[in-house]
Design an enzyme around this catalytic site. Structure first.
Site, short mmCIF file in Angstrom:
data_model
loop_
_atom_site.label_atom_id
_atom_site.label_comp_id
_atom_site.label_asym_id
_atom_site.label_seq_id
_atom_site.Cartn_x
_atom_site.Cartn_y
_atom_site.Cartn_z
N LYS A 110 -3.32 5.10 -12.86
CA LYS A 110 -2.05 4.43 -12.65
C LYS A 110 -2.14 2.99 -13.22
O LYS A 110 -3.68 2.42 -13.73
CB LYS A 110 -2.06 4.31 -11.05
CG LYS A 110 -3.08 3.67 -10.42
CD LYS A 110 -2.86 3.88 -8.74
CE LYS A 110 -3.94 3.14 -7.82
NZ LYS A 110 -4.19 3.49 -6.50
N ARG A 120 0.44 4.47 5.53
CA ARG A 120 1.38 4.34 4.65
C ARG A 120 1.90 5.75 4.32
O ARG A 120 2.22 5.98 5.40
CB ARG A 120 0.38 4.03 3.23
CG ARG A 120 0.94 3.60 2.12
CD ARG A 120 0.16 3.06 0.87
NE ARG A 120 -0.73 3.88 0.52
CZ ARG A 120 -1.69 3.76 -0.73
NH1 ARG A 120 -1.86 2.51 -1.36
NH2 ARG A 120 -2.40 4.51 -1.22
N HIS A 171 -6.36 8.79 2.40
CA HIS A 171 -6.83 7.65 1.71
C HIS A 171 -7.46 6.67 2.63
O HIS A 171 -6.90 6.26 3.77
CB HIS A 171 -5.69 6.95 0.88
CG HIS A 171 -5.91 5.90 -0.07
ND1 HIS A 171 -6.88 5.87 -0.95
CD2 HIS A 171 -5.59 4.55 -0.24
CE1 HIS A 171 -7.03 4.84 -1.79
NE2 HIS A 171 -6.13 3.96 -1.34
N ARG A 227 -11.78 10.52 -5.98
CA ARG A 227 -10.67 9.84 -6.97
C ARG A 227 -11.27 8.45 -7.29
O ARG A 227 -11.48 7.64 -6.32
CB ARG A 227 -9.34 9.72 -6.14
CG ARG A 227 -8.85 11.09 -5.69
CD ARG A 227 -7.33 10.60 -4.93
NE ARG A 227 -7.52 9.67 -3.82
CZ ARG A 227 -7.69 10.13 -2.58
NH1 ARG A 227 -7.82 11.35 -2.32
NH2 ARG A 227 -7.64 9.22 -1.60
N TYR A 237 2.03 -29.56 -19.33
CA TYR A 237 3.06 -29.73 -18.48
C TYR A 237 2.60 -30.60 -17.23
O TYR A 237 1.65 -30.18 -16.28
CB TYR A 237 3.73 -28.56 -17.87
CG TYR A 237 4.28 -27.58 -19.07
CD1 TYR A 237 5.48 -28.16 -19.78
CD2 TYR A 237 3.87 -26.33 -19.44
CE1 TYR A 237 6.19 -27.32 -20.69
CE2 TYR A 237 4.56 -25.56 -20.41
CZ TYR A 237 5.54 -26.04 -21.00
OH TYR A 237 6.26 -25.41 -21.84
N CYS A 297 -0.05 -22.77 -20.04
CA CYS A 297 1.53 -22.54 -20.17
C CYS A 297 1.57 -21.00 -20.58
O CYS A 297 0.58 -20.11 -20.30
CB CYS A 297 1.59 -23.40 -21.64
SG CYS A 297 1.21 -24.97 -21.58
N ASP A 341 1.97 -19.32 -23.21
CA ASP A 341 1.52 -18.62 -24.43
C ASP A 341 0.20 -19.57 -24.96
O ASP A 341 -0.22 -19.08 -25.67
CB ASP A 341 2.57 -18.41 -25.54
CG ASP A 341 3.85 -18.10 -25.02
OD1 ASP A 341 4.17 -17.09 -24.59
OD2 ASP A 341 4.80 -19.11 -25.09
C1 LIG Z 1 -5.24 3.91 -6.30
C2 LIG Z 1 -5.67 4.90 -5.32
C3 LIG Z 1 -7.03 5.47 -5.68
C4 LIG Z 1 -8.09 4.62 -6.37
O1 LIG Z 1 -8.42 3.54 -5.66
P1 LIG Z 1 -9.95 2.55 -6.05
O2 LIG Z 1 -10.03 1.83 -5.06
O3 LIG Z 1 -9.45 1.97 -7.17
O4 LIG Z 1 -11.13 3.67 -6.29
C5 LIG Z 1 -7.52 6.41 -4.86
N1 LIG Z 1 -6.62 7.22 -4.04
C6 LIG Z 1 -5.43 6.76 -4.01
C7 LIG Z 1 -4.36 7.57 -2.91
C8 LIG Z 1 -4.95 5.54 -4.56
O5 LIG Z 1 -3.59 5.10 -4.43
#
Ligand SMILES: *Cc1c(COP(=O)(O)O)cnc(C)c1O
Length: 396
Positions: A53, A152, A182, A239, A284, A332, A334
Site C-alpha cells: 500500500k 477499526r 489486525h 502480512r 525564511y 523550504c 524545494d
Molecule cells: C498496513 C497493514 C499491515 C502491515 O503492517 P506493518 O506494521 O507495516 O507490517 C498488515 N495488515 C493490515 C490490515 C494493514 O492495514
C-alpha cells in the site's frame, strides 16, 4: 586509516545518476534479504503477503511487486485501495491481491474482473459484490475482516459475526477465501493484548468450523511485529509491511530475531556554496543567523515539496563526505541550507545523504522520524512522486 579511506571514498561528486536533484535509491537485494530473513522466522507452511500500500510505503510498489513475483513463498500482495491493486494487476501481478480496507461499490465489477480480493465486513457489500459477480459471470473471492481489538473495520467475533459469516457463505457468487484480523499492539513490549487478539481470532475460526462446517482456507493475523515476535500468529499467511522495507515497527520490537536492511537511501547534491561572515540570516523568517567569523553555507535542492519534513528546520542534518552537516534555518519547499564549515572537502556537486549511510555516519528513517516528530512509516510514505526511485542491487 580504514576510516580515512571510507571518508575519502564517500566524498563523491562524479557518479551522476542523471537524477541529481534528489533521488531515492531502492536496494532490491536488501528487499530480498528482508523477505528471506522473515521467512526464516515463520513456519515452513506459512505463506507471505507483501503489503504494498501507499506505493510500497513510498518505495515504489510496481518494481517491488515484479521482484516478488519470482518468489514462490510470496503468496500475494496487499493494497489499501482499488486503484493500488489495479496498478499492480496492470503491471503484471499474477499473484492474488487483497484489499485491506473498505472499498466503494463503483469498483466492484472491475474488481471481480481483475480477481482482486476485497476485505468484507458489511452486509451491503455482500449484496453488491454478489450483484457484481452475477454481472461479470464470475465469482468474487472475499477476505472477511474481523475486529479483535483494533476497533477499526471488521465484524466482531461473536454471534452477530457468525451470522455474517453464515450469510457470506450463502451469498451466490461470493467465495470466502480468507479471514483476517489486525493487531493493535504487537509492536509493544507487553505481549498480553496480542495473545488475547490471537485467542479471539482462532476461537472464532473454530466456531465457524464447528457451527457452520466451514474451514476458512486462509486465516491470517500477523503484521510485521507479529512476524518478529509472535510465532503463535503464523497461520496460513502473514502480512509483511514495514519490515519488507527494512524498517522497524517500533523501538520496542526486538532487533535480533529478524535482521533487516533498509531498502531506501535518499540522496541529493550540493548545488551552491557561499561563505558568510557573522550576522547573516539564513532562510525564511531568519530563524538562524551566523555568528562565526566564517560560515560555509551549502544549498541542497531538496525540501518539503519532496516529502522531506519541514519540521527538521534547524534540527535535522544531512551527511556530506561522511560527516554530519546541520540544517540551517527553515527547510523550504524545494531547497534547504546546511552548514559545511567543518567539511572543507564539501563542494558544489558533493553527494548529500538525507537518509542512509555515508562512511561512518548513518541517518535512519527511524531517527529522522523521531527528530521530525513523525513516524518512520509516515516519513517513508511521504517521500512523494517528485522523487525518482532508482532501482539497484548489490553494492549500490
Ligand atoms: C498496513 C497493514 C499491515 C502491515 O503492517 P506493518 O506494521 O507495516 O507490517 C498488515 N495488515 C493490515 C490490515 C494493514 O492495514
Amino acid at each position: 586509516m580504514e576510516n580515512e579511506m571510507n571518508r575519502a571514498s564517500s566524498c563523491r561528486t562524479a557518479d551522476s545518476t542523471g537524477h541529481d536533484r534528489i533521488w531515492a535509491q531502492i536496494d532490491m537485494d536488501a528487499l530480498i534479504f528482508n523477505m528471506e530473513s522473515m521467512r526464516a522466522n515463520i513456519r515452513e507452511e506459512t505463506k507471505m503477503v507483501a503489503v504494498l500500500k501507499t506505493n510500497g510505503y513510498g518505495h515504489g510498489a510496481v518494481p517491488i511487486m515484479k521482484e516478488l513475483e519470482k518468489l514462490p513463498y510470496v503468496w500475494g500482495y496487499a493494497a489499501a485501495t482499488f486503484e493500488e491493486a489495479k496498478e499492480l494487476r496492470e503491471n503484471g501481478a499474477k499473484k492474488p491481491v487483497i484489499l485491506l480496507g473498505y472499498v466503494f461499490p463503483y469498483c466492484y465489477r472491475e474488481l471481480v474482473r481483475l480477481e482482486i480480493r476485497p476485505a468484507c465486513f458489511r452486509e451491503d457489500m455482500l449484496e453488491q459484490l454478489s450483484a457484481a459477480a452475477a454481472a461479470e459471470e464470475k465469482p468474487v473471492l472475499i477476505q472477511i475482516a474481523v475486529d479483535t481489538g483494533m476497533g477499526r473495520i471488521g465484524i466482531r467475533p461473536d454471534d452477530e459475526g457468525l451470522r455474517f459469516v453464515r450469510k457470506a457463505l450463502a451469498t451466490p457468487g461470493v467465495t470466502v477465501e480468507g479471514m483476517f484480523t489486525h493487531f493493535a499492539k504487537a509492536d509493544e513490549a507487553e505481549h498480553g493484548p496480542t495473545y488475547t487478539q490471537i485467542d479471539l481470532f482462532t476461537g472464532f475460526a473454530d466456531r465457524i468450523r464447528s457451527e457452520l462446517g466451514y474451514r476458512v482456507p486462509l486465516c491470517h493475523c500477523s503484521n510485521s511485529a507479529g512476524i518478529i515476535e509472535f510465532k503463535e500468529a503464523n497461520m496460513d499467511l502473514v502480512r509483511a509491511g514495514i519490515t519488507l522495507y527494512g524498517l522497524w515497527p517500533s523501538d520496542e520490537v526486538s532487533r535480533s530475531i529478524v535482521p533487516l536492511r533498509p531498502v531506501m537511501t535518499l540522496y541529493s547534491r550540493i548545488v551552491y556554496i557561499k561563505e558568510a561572515g557573522p550576522g547573516v540570516s539564513v532562510s525564511y523568517g531568519g530563524t538562524y543567523t551566523t555568528t562565526a567569523e566564517k560560515t560555509r553555507i551549502a544549498t541542497v535542492p531538496a525540501g518539503y515539496g519532496d516529502g522531506y519534513p519541514r519540521s527538521l528546520s534547524g534540527k535535522g542534518y544531512v551527511l556530506v563526505c561522511g560527516r554530519r552537516a546541520p540544517i540551517l534555518g527553515r527547510v523550504c519547499m524545494d531547497q534547504m541550507m546546511i552548514d559545511v564549515t567543518h567539511i572543507p572537502e564539501a563542494r558544489e556537486g558533493s553527494l548529500c545523504t538525507l537518509i542512509g549511510r555515508d562512511g561512518e555516519e548513518t541517518i535512519t528513517m527511524e531517527e529522522l522520524g523521531d527528530l521530525s516528530g513523525r513516524f518512520n512509516y509516515e516519513l517513508a510514505c511521504d517521500i512523494n512522486a517528485r522523487v525518482p526511485r532508482i532501482i539497484c542491487g548489490a553494492g549500490c
